[in-house]
Design a protein around this motif. Structure first.
Motif, PDB file in Angstrom:
ATOM      1  N   ALA A 443       0.808  -1.221   0.000  1.00 55.91           N
ATOM      2  CA  ALA A 443       0.000   0.000   0.000  1.00 55.91           C
ATOM      3  C   ALA A 443       0.839   1.267   0.000  1.00 55.91           C
ATOM      4  O   ALA A 443       0.311   2.367  -0.088  1.00 55.91           O
ATOM      5  N   GLY A 444       2.168   1.128   0.105  1.00 53.40           N
ATOM      6  CA  GLY A 444       3.037   2.289   0.066  1.00 53.40           C
ATOM      7  C   GLY A 444       3.133   3.001   1.401  1.00 53.40           C
ATOM      8  O   GLY A 444       2.945   2.401   2.456  1.00 53.40           O
ATOM      9  N   GLY A 445       3.425   4.291   1.341  1.00 51.55           N
ATOM     10  CA  GLY A 445       3.598   5.062   2.567  1.00 51.55           C
ATOM     11  C   GLY A 445       5.060   5.172   2.944  1.00 51.55           C
ATOM     12  O   GLY A 445       5.958   5.091   2.103  1.00 51.55           O
ATOM     13  N   TYR A 446       5.289   5.336   4.244  1.00 54.78           N
ATOM     14  CA  TYR A 446       6.639   5.608   4.742  1.00 54.78           C
ATOM     15  C   TYR A 446       7.358   4.364   5.268  1.00 54.78           C
ATOM     16  O   TYR A 446       8.502   4.453   5.694  1.00 54.78           O
ATOM     17  N   ASP A 447       6.689   3.216   5.270  1.00 56.30           N
ATOM     18  CA  ASP A 447       7.239   2.051   5.963  1.00 56.30           C
ATOM     19  C   ASP A 447       8.524   1.508   5.350  1.00 56.30           C
ATOM     20  O   ASP A 447       9.481   1.216   6.054  1.00 56.30           O
ATOM     21  N   ALA A 448       8.532   1.294   4.043  1.00 56.63           N
ATOM     22  CA  ALA A 448       9.674   0.607   3.428  1.00 56.63           C
ATOM     23  C   ALA A 448       9.760   0.941   1.946  1.00 56.63           C
ATOM     24  O   ALA A 448       8.814   1.448   1.343  1.00 56.63           O
ATOM     25  N   VAL A 449      10.922   0.649   1.379  1.00 54.47           N
ATOM     26  CA  VAL A 449      11.124   0.695  -0.071  1.00 54.47           C
ATOM     27  C   VAL A 449      11.769  -0.628  -0.472  1.00 54.47           C
ATOM     28  O   VAL A 449      12.376  -1.308   0.350  1.00 54.47           O
ATOM     29  N   PHE A 450      11.612  -0.988  -1.753  1.00 53.66           N
ATOM     30  CA  PHE A 450      12.294  -2.186  -2.232  1.00 53.66           C
ATOM     31  C   PHE A 450      13.052  -1.856  -3.511  1.00 53.66           C
ATOM     32  O   PHE A 450      12.757  -0.873  -4.200  1.00 53.66           O
ATOM     33  N   ALA A 451      14.030  -2.684  -3.801  1.00 54.39           N
ATOM     34  CA  ALA A 451      14.789  -2.540  -5.044  1.00 54.39           C
ATOM     35  C   ALA A 451      15.092  -3.929  -5.582  1.00 54.39           C
ATOM     36  O   ALA A 451      15.221  -4.891  -4.832  1.00 54.39           O
ATOM     37  N   ILE A 452      15.177  -4.023  -6.901  1.00 51.17           N
ATOM     38  CA  ILE A 452      15.644  -5.245  -7.565  1.00 51.17           C
ATOM     39  C   ILE A 452      16.986  -4.908  -8.192  1.00 51.17           C
ATOM     40  O   ILE A 452      17.076  -4.016  -9.040  1.00 51.17           O
TER      41      ILE A 452
END
Length: 503
Positions: A443-452
């Motif tokens: 759902a997005g927001g400030y919690d986390a980011v991901f990368a491949i």
């Protein structure tokens, strides 16, 4: 004999919000972060008069939270009554126990009823353990003056005690909250408990699941875990988190919520075993297609430390926007769905290229892992390599489109789906050597980011994140779902640590 089962946490790479409504699909990756459930008898022997008992004992222990709860389990109705303080209760485990025991009664052969009753009369001793990856230890690392690096996380003891965040409002202490990393701990925990209990009670055989991942036993675990999880959280969600905890990484389309309507009958006094039998026979119409990242690609998660986000309130705001502006929202969802499909197609192409032209695929990925985007096309020397680069660029562009539509959705709904600080972080991440794409999970927001990332470029990204006050987690994709473990994971971790020292 103790039974230990584990289930993985998840990262929803595509399908945020859309996955709430069928037939929209989402790609969910299961991870190496695992929740464990240990089930064993509470008593070594059965007392002679125990056959006339109406209740048996259940003990639930959560060492990381320093909590223990005791219950009475009705042998007739499979329902629990808590006999300790309500502060330590865990509704997800409670529902898992009730539904798993009821499912065992509903599914095992009649000639095994005596065996089942004997196990239950010995009581149930249940221990739950969550891998460190499920919880945020950022504050502890900063308090020790350590750098925000994966090495600092790796130095923590396995299953480290969890610190409560206690906030004061008007001088009153609010109920403590546990800081999490958004990997779906409740779904993984529910699945692990259900799987361990069903195996312990003889209703499923977890030992054959790795060899047969289309097993009916897996489907039983999935149905019971979905039911217990939905009842515990008080609503019927999309279910992608439980599905990935059971089956591992895949492309997912949700089930029709109506399939769980019989669970409401339990509230009306219908016997739980009868309710479960109906749910197991229901038309579970979810769709699951095999999916995992192409070879030589790595999933990384970063914890920005910019504050948490409330997924339910963000979902509520998006639904409100859909109702108030159906035409605009439908157009945004259509474009977002198309971009999700393009990303999925590009990943499929890359997996096929790896299978059919491994040498060209590997050399291209290795070369691109050391270069920025602009240089990738210059590395091409043959058609197979060109096909790999085109698919990489196609996947990257699809993620840019996904991020764009998610931002538009957030702006229209008035919620920070990709807040400005996350946008700057993601743009900088995607501009680095060897990074294929980056985004916000779920759902997005400030919690986390991901990368491949490609090849061996991950360490460069973790250092860059650390310089931006982003803690790179130790989470990686592990496409396997629920699993039977050989023993207590705490013993395994200690043994591994001793072995490493000896070497």
């Amino acid at each position: 004999m103790a039974v230990v089962a584990s289930a993985p946490g998840k990262v929803l790479m595509t399908g945020g919000y859309l996955i709430l409504e069928g037939p929209n699909a989402g790609i969910v990756l299961s991870t190496n972060a695992r929740f464990y459930a240990i089930v064993k008898p509470l008593y070594d022997e059965i007392k002679p008069d125990s056959w006339s008992w109406a209740w048996t004992d259940v003990k639930l222990t959560s060492p990381q939270l320093s909590r223990e709860s005791t219950y009475k389990l009705s042998l007739k109705s499979s329902t629990l009554q808590c006999v300790t303080s309500s502060d330590s209760r865990n509704p997800f485990v409670e529902q898992s126990v009730q539904y798993a025991v009821a499912a065992a009664h509903a599914t095992i052969d009649k000639d095994k009823e005596d065996f089942l009753n004997k196990l239950l009369l010995q009581g149930l001793d249940i221990t739950i353990l969550g891998g460190n990856d499920f919880y945020s230890y950022r504050n502890q690392i900063e308090a020790r003056g350590l750098p925000l690096t994966p090495e600092a996380l790796a130095a923590l003891p396995p299953f480290t005690s969890i610190t409560f965040n206690i906030e004061e409002i008007n001088g009153q202490n609010c109920k403590p909250e546990v800081a999490k990393t958004g990997l779906g701990s409740s779904a993984a925990m529910t699945t692990a408990v259900v799987a361990a209990l069903l195996h312990y009670l003889g209703a499923v055989d977890l030992s054959i699941l790795r060899e047969n991942e289309e097993s009916r036993d897996l489907d039983v675990i999935h149905i019971i875990a979905q039911t217990a999880h939905c009842i515990a959280q008080g609503k019927v969600g999309s279910g992608f988190d439980v599905s990935s905890a059971v089956y591992g990484s895949h492309r997912y389309i949700r089930f029709s919520p109506e399939v769980l309507s019989p669970a409401q009958d339990a509230i009306k006094g219908i016997p739980l075993q009868e309710v479960v039998a109906g749910i197991l026979k229901g038309k579970w119409d979810h769709e699951r297609t095999m999916f995992s990242l192409p070879p030589l690609m790595n999933l990384l998660l970063g914890e920005p430390g910019t504050g948490g986000s409330s997924t339910p309130s963000m979902v509520g705001a998006v639904k409100k926007w859909q109702k108030s502006d159906p035409e605009s929202s439908e157009e945004t969802w259509r474009k977002l769905s198309e971009a999700n499909s393009v990303l999925e197609i590009q990943f499929d192409i890359l997996s096929k290229l790896a299978e059919e032209h491994w040498d060209a695929y590997k050399s291209t990925i290795d070369s691109c892992s050391m270069q920025k985007l602009e240089k990738w096309i210059e590395l091409v020397t043959e058609p197979s390599q060109e096909a790999v680069v085109k698919a990489l660029l196609g996947a990257r562009n699809a993620m840019l489109q996904i991020r764009n539509h998610m931002r538009q959705m957030g702006e229209a709904a008035g919620v920070p789906i990709e807040p400005e600080p996350q946008t700057r972080l993601l743009d900088a991440t995607m501009d680095m050597e060897g990074v294929l794409l980056a985004g916000i999970p779920g759902a997005g927001g400030y919690d986390a980011v991901f990368a491949i990332t490609l090849g061996d470029s991950s360490s460069n990204l973790t250092k860059a994140w650390s310089s931006r006050n982003v803690l790179a987690l130790l989470v990686r994709e592990d496409p396997h779902g629920v699993s039977l473990e050989s023993g207590d994971p705490r013993t395994k971790e200690i043994t591994s640590a001793v072995a490493a020292v000896c070497i």
